[in-house]
Scaffold this motif. Structure first.
Motif, PDB file in Angstrom:
ATOM      1  N   PHE A 267      -0.050   3.912  -3.697  1.00  0.00           N
ATOM      2  CA  PHE A 267       0.134   3.076  -2.509  1.00  0.00           C
ATOM      3  C   PHE A 267      -0.942   3.392  -1.473  1.00  0.00           C
ATOM      4  O   PHE A 267      -1.503   2.499  -0.838  1.00  0.00           O
ATOM      5  CB  PHE A 267       1.519   3.319  -1.932  1.00  0.00           C
ATOM      6  N   GLY A 268      -1.227   4.689  -1.308  1.00  0.00           N
ATOM      7  CA  GLY A 268      -2.255   5.101  -0.358  1.00  0.00           C
ATOM      8  C   GLY A 268      -3.628   4.601  -0.744  1.00  0.00           C
ATOM      9  O   GLY A 268      -4.412   4.175   0.109  1.00  0.00           O
ATOM     10  N   ALA A 269      -3.928   4.630  -2.036  1.00  0.00           N
ATOM     11  CA  ALA A 269      -5.223   4.125  -2.501  1.00  0.00           C
ATOM     12  C   ALA A 269      -5.347   2.637  -2.245  1.00  0.00           C
ATOM     13  O   ALA A 269      -6.391   2.147  -1.822  1.00  0.00           O
ATOM     14  CB  ALA A 269      -5.387   4.428  -3.997  1.00  0.00           C
ATOM     15  N   SER A 270      -4.261   1.905  -2.488  1.00  0.00           N
ATOM     16  CA  SER A 270      -4.261   0.467  -2.236  1.00  0.00           C
ATOM     17  C   SER A 270      -4.449   0.179  -0.752  1.00  0.00           C
ATOM     18  O   SER A 270      -5.153  -0.761  -0.372  1.00  0.00           O
ATOM     19  CB  SER A 270      -2.934  -0.132  -2.727  1.00  0.00           C
ATOM     20  N   ALA A 271      -3.825   1.006   0.098  1.00  0.00           N
ATOM     21  CA  ALA A 271      -3.931   0.803   1.544  1.00  0.00           C
ATOM     22  C   ALA A 271      -5.348   1.069   2.037  1.00  0.00           C
ATOM     23  O   ALA A 271      -5.893   0.317   2.843  1.00  0.00           O
ATOM     24  CB  ALA A 271      -2.939   1.714   2.259  1.00  0.00           C
TER      25      ALA A 271
END
Length: 251
Positions: A237-241
């Motif tokens: 999720f953090g990478a996508s953000a």
């Protein structure tokens, strides 16, 4: 008698006025007291409803701080735009395996990092004979007596002899990294896990293992602890953000 009658009416009026004044005074005092108590009560309720930061463990070194350290690292920012990394973090196999200390330890092993980039190795680990040989080696090395161990090692060599005709084995048998890996008890254990076999065979895993940023990230204690705590999905999720697909704050 005439004077008394003359002053009786003013006296009665005056007494009524005094009584009314007293009644108003006491009533006003009670209302003010209730208002004051109500205001204090409201302040008490408001105070009780507030959440003390200390009560939720918002101290340096807590999980949110550690997660933010990972997200802010140059290695993670470099990998965030890598679709293979995003896919790996989001995959069910990786999320399950990354909770295992054996798997996380193996990820940072230099021999495994080198072999995971080899197509010959990927082909070999899909070979059931190879995995059976690794399993038998683990059993044999647990033998209690030295003599039994030597006899079982002979059977272990025979198991590998059955691979002599395998082209992938022929490519790797004289490779020092491969030899180190075969002798690694952690690798032999993981090789018996079907999720591990499928993950290693995947293109995303191979691409990520070729990336020096990932090898730098996996060597960091913060990242290892995050994986072991089951935070791979949050990292995805953090990478996508970071890549523009969310708020930048892991759930």
């Amino acid at each position: 008698m005439t004077k008394l009658r003359k002053w009786r009416f003013p006296i009665l009026v005056g007494s009524g006025i005094l009584a009314a004044a007293a009644l108003i005074y006491f009533a006003s005092g009670r209302v003010n007291s209730e208002k004051t108590q109500g205001a204090i009560g409201k302040r008490d309720v408001y105070r009780d409803g507030q959440v003390d930061a200390a009560s939720v463990g918002a101290t340096p070194g807590s999980a949110p701080v550690a997660m933010q350290t990972i997200l802010d690292s140059k290695e993670f920012k470099s990998l965030a735009k890598n679709e293979a990394f995003q896919g790996l973090m989001a995959s069910h196999e990786f999320q399950q395996l990354s909770k295992s200390q054996a798997f996380v330890t193996l990820l940072s092993d230099s021999s495994f990092a080198q072999m995971s980039q080899s197509q010959a190795f990927v082909g070999l680990i899909n070979n059931s004979i190879f995995r059976h040989a690794l399993a038998s080696h683990t059993t044999e090395m647990n033998a209690q007596s030295h003599q039994a161990s030597q006899q079982q090692l002979g059977r272990f060599d025979m198991n590998f002899a059955a691979l002599k005709q395998d082209a992938n084995f022929q490519v790797l048998e004289r490779n020092q990294a491969f030899t180190n890996l075969v002798q690694n008890a952690t690798f032999r254990q993981m090789a018996q896990n079907q999720h591990f076999v499928e993950l290693v065979a995947g293109s995303s895993f191979q691409a990520v293992m070729r990336d020096s940023a990932f090898r730098g990230l996996i060597s960091q204690a913060h990242f290892q602890n995050a994986l072991l705590s089951g935070s791979a999905a949050n990292l995805a999720f953090g990478a996508s953000a970071v890549n523009g697909g969310g708020t930048g704050r892991p759930r």
